[in-house]
Design a protein around this motif. Structure first.
Motif, mmCIF file in Angstrom:
data_model
loop_
_atom_site.group_PDB
_atom_site.id
_atom_site.type_symbol
_atom_site.label_atom_id
_atom_site.label_comp_id
_atom_site.label_asym_id
_atom_site.label_seq_id
_atom_site.Cartn_x
_atom_site.Cartn_y
_atom_site.Cartn_z
ATOM 1 N N PRO A 14 11.083 0.852 -1.653
ATOM 2 C CA PRO A 14 12.344 0.235 -1.231
ATOM 3 C C PRO A 14 13.422 0.337 -2.307
ATOM 4 C CG PRO A 14 10.735 -1.449 -1.817
ATOM 5 C CD PRO A 14 10.014 -0.140 -1.853
ATOM 6 N N ARG A 15 14.656 0.429 -1.834
ATOM 7 C CA ARG A 15 15.789 0.392 -2.756
ATOM 8 C C ARG A 15 15.940 -1.011 -3.312
ATOM 9 N NH1 ARG A 15 19.192 4.803 -2.408
ATOM 10 N NH2 ARG A 15 18.801 6.208 -0.646
ATOM 11 N N ALA B 214 8.664 4.753 -15.437
ATOM 12 C CA ALA B 214 9.370 4.213 -14.266
ATOM 13 C C ALA B 214 8.364 3.850 -13.183
ATOM 14 C CB ALA B 214 10.380 5.237 -13.741
ATOM 15 N N GLY B 215 7.357 4.716 -12.973
ATOM 16 C CA GLY B 215 6.333 4.432 -11.983
ATOM 17 C C GLY B 215 5.500 3.216 -12.346
ATOM 18 N N LEU B 216 5.092 3.114 -13.620
ATOM 19 C CA LEU B 216 4.304 1.960 -14.054
ATOM 20 C C LEU B 216 5.109 0.673 -13.903
ATOM 21 C CD1 LEU B 216 1.808 0.692 -15.339
ATOM 22 C CD2 LEU B 216 2.757 1.252 -17.585
ATOM 23 N N SER B 217 6.394 0.685 -14.277
ATOM 24 C CA SER B 217 7.208 -0.529 -14.171
ATOM 25 C C SER B 217 7.494 -0.883 -12.717
ATOM 26 C CB SER B 217 8.512 -0.379 -14.961
ATOM 27 O OG SER B 217 9.305 0.669 -14.449
ATOM 28 N N LEU B 218 7.502 0.107 -11.815
ATOM 29 C CA LEU B 218 7.623 -0.203 -10.384
ATOM 30 C C LEU B 218 6.412 -1.001 -9.907
ATOM 31 C CD1 LEU B 218 9.089 3.087 -8.834
ATOM 32 C CD2 LEU B 218 10.051 0.783 -8.585
ATOM 33 N N ILE B 219 5.236 -0.669 -10.436
ATOM 34 C CA ILE B 219 4.036 -1.430 -10.075
ATOM 35 C C ILE B 219 4.108 -2.839 -10.645
ATOM 36 C CG2 ILE B 219 1.564 -1.656 -10.532
ATOM 37 C CD1 ILE B 219 1.190 1.216 -10.042
ATOM 38 N N ARG C 79 13.495 2.897 -9.318
ATOM 39 C CA ARG C 79 13.353 3.855 -8.215
ATOM 40 C C ARG C 79 14.240 5.072 -8.450
ATOM 41 N NH1 ARG C 79 15.774 5.361 -3.386
ATOM 42 N NH2 ARG C 79 14.371 5.682 -1.582
ATOM 43 N N ARG C 80 15.455 4.830 -8.907
ATOM 44 C CA ARG C 80 16.403 5.920 -9.139
ATOM 45 C C ARG C 80 15.861 6.888 -10.190
ATOM 46 N NH1 ARG C 80 20.083 2.830 -9.980
ATOM 47 N NH2 ARG C 80 20.954 2.789 -7.883
ATOM 48 N N MET C 81 15.364 6.369 -11.296
ATOM 49 C CA MET C 81 14.818 7.215 -12.358
ATOM 50 C C MET C 81 13.557 7.934 -11.894
ATOM 51 S SD MET C 81 16.629 7.265 -15.186
ATOM 52 C CE MET C 81 17.982 7.502 -14.035
ATOM 53 N N PHE C 82 12.735 7.236 -11.126
ATOM 54 C CA PHE C 82 11.489 7.838 -10.643
ATOM 55 C C PHE C 82 11.787 9.032 -9.741
ATOM 56 C CE2 PHE C 82 8.088 8.096 -7.455
ATOM 57 C CZ PHE C 82 6.977 8.241 -8.270
ATOM 58 N N TRP D 233 0.825 -1.208 0.000
ATOM 59 C CA TRP D 233 0.000 0.000 0.000
ATOM 60 C C TRP D 233 0.858 1.256 0.000
ATOM 61 C CZ3 TRP D 233 -4.642 0.403 -1.623
ATOM 62 C CH2 TRP D 233 -5.565 -0.646 -1.475
ATOM 63 N N GLY D 234 2.007 1.193 0.682
ATOM 64 C CA GLY D 234 2.912 2.337 0.699
ATOM 65 C C GLY D 234 3.447 2.650 -0.688
ATOM 66 N N ILE D 235 3.907 1.592 -1.387
ATOM 67 C CA ILE D 235 4.414 1.769 -2.757
ATOM 68 C C ILE D 235 3.310 2.301 -3.657
ATOM 69 C CG2 ILE D 235 5.318 0.550 -4.777
ATOM 70 C CD1 ILE D 235 6.640 -1.415 -2.832
ATOM 71 N N LEU D 236 2.117 1.704 -3.539
ATOM 72 C CA LEU D 236 1.002 2.088 -4.404
ATOM 73 C C LEU D 236 0.575 3.528 -4.140
ATOM 74 C CD1 LEU D 236 -0.726 0.871 -6.613
ATOM 75 C CD2 LEU D 236 -2.304 0.026 -4.862
#
Length: 484
Positions: free
Chosen positions: A192-193, A124-129, A81-84, A15-18
């Motif tokens: 998270p890293r 970057a955000g979409l690929s993190l999901i 995460r870095r790019m985001f 939930w935090g990431i989302l």
């Protein structure tokens, strides 16, 4: 039923990431919508010509659409995460600089860089999901919440933009700075890293990046400016874009580590999703543009009245996370997308006979139907476009999809503008109405073509066939000898 709910349950970390990623896509949507509403005030204050005002919007579109593929691949190569975080910081900085602009050119530059930042941040955000949530119920739930938030950002931005513009148009730029700062702090704390991606044997495809960026920028520019420049200039720009695109394809065929692995286009479902996304975005944004013109030019509604009238389309922000997951589970993505496309076509058809004195109740069925259509099509398209794609190519898949959406939006806006201008004989109310009615056929045609393409997936096999080794079929095909 209970096992399915358990599989889709999200942990506190999830939930935090989302929360962070939904905040970012909400930011992108609200930023664009607020600026749309503020344009007349900006022109009056800075004394901009119509051409300069057009560039305030076009600059963002060029930066966003032109760098999306490079942004998506950068997330895969240098860390999502870095790019985001990096490009969210750039977005924050240049949004603030736009608010301090005292001349048109500084505002245009600020919007271009903001668009580039969004082009790196969004995939970057979409690929993190797609890499943080397992494929299946969890990812479906996350992506539908994400898409609903994106839609909500745009709808809410129309109203918030009207309210802020009433105070002062510069707040349309300063408000995203505050929101960006909060999202940035949350991202540093909650996302998270991850280990640095292993780029052993992978070089940065600089030639591919330059040629595809030039190609997309020129193609978007040609489409975006088609209604404002001569036919010769438009054809010249589009021709140059196609030449760069051909050069890009030639580079990618020979590159050891291509920016876009061409074998990804063997995934038929991914290709369909991108084509449908392009057409759906073209119809959706073209239709909204025409409705705004109708309400403000012909009916003389204020910016705020128009914003409140359009907000009903934002019903998708509620339906996407509540209704769409149930429909996807029962009928599958392809059928839900198909239903959304049919409803979009119905929405545009309902508005075709628009009259000079239509009440809001007469418009409401078309606007509400379009909101429902968006809730059914947008989220599942995102799922299909990233489903079965290898983790190391999730950024690329997201970049392809958002490039399709952005190019489709530019194409739709340009097409409805061109038809509207050519079909409007004078500035009389009757002539204006004729122009709107003629241009409304453009989104309807786009929706019908998208429906036809979407129908091809109804009886097809699953999006990606996985070989025994676990390698998706499109990559496995790359590895077969040419004789196969």
């Amino acid at each position: 039923m209970s096992s399915r709910k358990a599989a889709a349950a999200l942990s506190a970390r999830d939930w935090g990431i989302l929360l962070v990623l939904c905040g970012a896509i909400f930011l992108e949507g609200i930023d664009v919508a607020m600026l749309n509403v503020a344009l007349p005030s900006i022109r009056a204050d800075l004394g901009l010509s119509t051409g300069s005002l057009q560039w305030v919007m076009s600059a963002y579109v060029l930066g966003y659409g032109g760098f999306m593929l490079v942004g998506g691949r950068a997330a895969d190569l240098f860390g999502r995460r870095r790019m985001f975080v990096l490009w969210l910081s750039v977005f924050l900085l240049f949004s603030g600089l736009g608010g301090f602009a005292t001349e048109g050119w500084t505002l245009i530059v600020a919007r271009f860089v903001t668009g580039v930042a969004a082009a790196f941040m969004t995939p970057a955000g979409l690929s993190l999901i797609t890499t943080s949530f397992d494929e299946g119920p969890q990812r479906t739930k996350a992506l539908l919440l994400y898409s609903g938030t994106a839609a909500g950002g745009f709808s809410i931005g129309l109203v918030v933009g009207g309210l802020l513009t009433a105070v002062g148009w510069r707040w349309v730029f300063f408000a995203p700075v505050v929101l960006s700062a909060l999202i940035l702090l949350a991202a540093l704390a909650l996302v998270p890293r991850t280990p640095r991606p292993d780029r052993t044997g992978q070089s940065v495809d600089l030639a591919g990046g330059l040629t595809v960026t030039a190609a997309v920028v020129l193609l978007v520019l040609g489409v975006e400016r088609a209604a404002h420049t001569s036919l010769v200039q438009t054809l010249g720009t589009l021709g140059a874009g196609l030449a760069f695109l051909a050069a890009f394809l030639a580079v990618e065929r020979r590159a050891a580590s291509p920016l876009v692995r061409l074998g990804i286009f063997r995934n038929a479902a991914l290709v369909r999703a991108n084509l449908v996304g392009l057409l759906f975005a073209g119809g959706f944004f073209g239709f909204q543009f025409l409705v705004v013109l109708y309400l403000q030019e012909l009916r003389d509604w204020s910016t705020l009245q128009t914003s409140f009238a359009m907000i009903v389309i934002g019903v998708d922000a509620i339906l996407s996370p509540v209704l769409t997951p149930k429909l996807v589970h029962r009928f599958g993505n392809a059928r839900v997308i198909f239903g959304g496309l049919l409803l979009a076509a119905l929405s545009y058809a309902l508005f075709l006979p628009v009259g000079a004195d239509w009440t809001y109740l007469a418009m409401l069925p078309a606007l509400l139907t379009l909101g429902i259509a968006f809730s059914l099509a947008y989220g599942p398209l995102t799922i299909v476009a990233t489903e079965g794609v290898q983790e190391e190519e999730q950024g690329l898949a997201g970049g392809l999809l958002y490039t399709s959406f952005q190019f489709g939006a530019a194409l739709g806006l340009s097409a409805v503008t061109a038809v509207n201008v050519s079909a409007t004989a004078s500035t009389s109310p009757a002539a204006l109405l004729d122009g709107y009615r003629a241009a409304l056929w453009v989104p309807l045609a786009a929706a019908l073509l998208a429906t036809l393409i979407g129908a091809l997936g109804l009886r097809g096999r699953p999006a990606v066939t996985v070989a025994a080794s676990g390698v998706p079929a499109d990559r496995a095909a790359d590895e077969l000898p040419a004789s196969h």
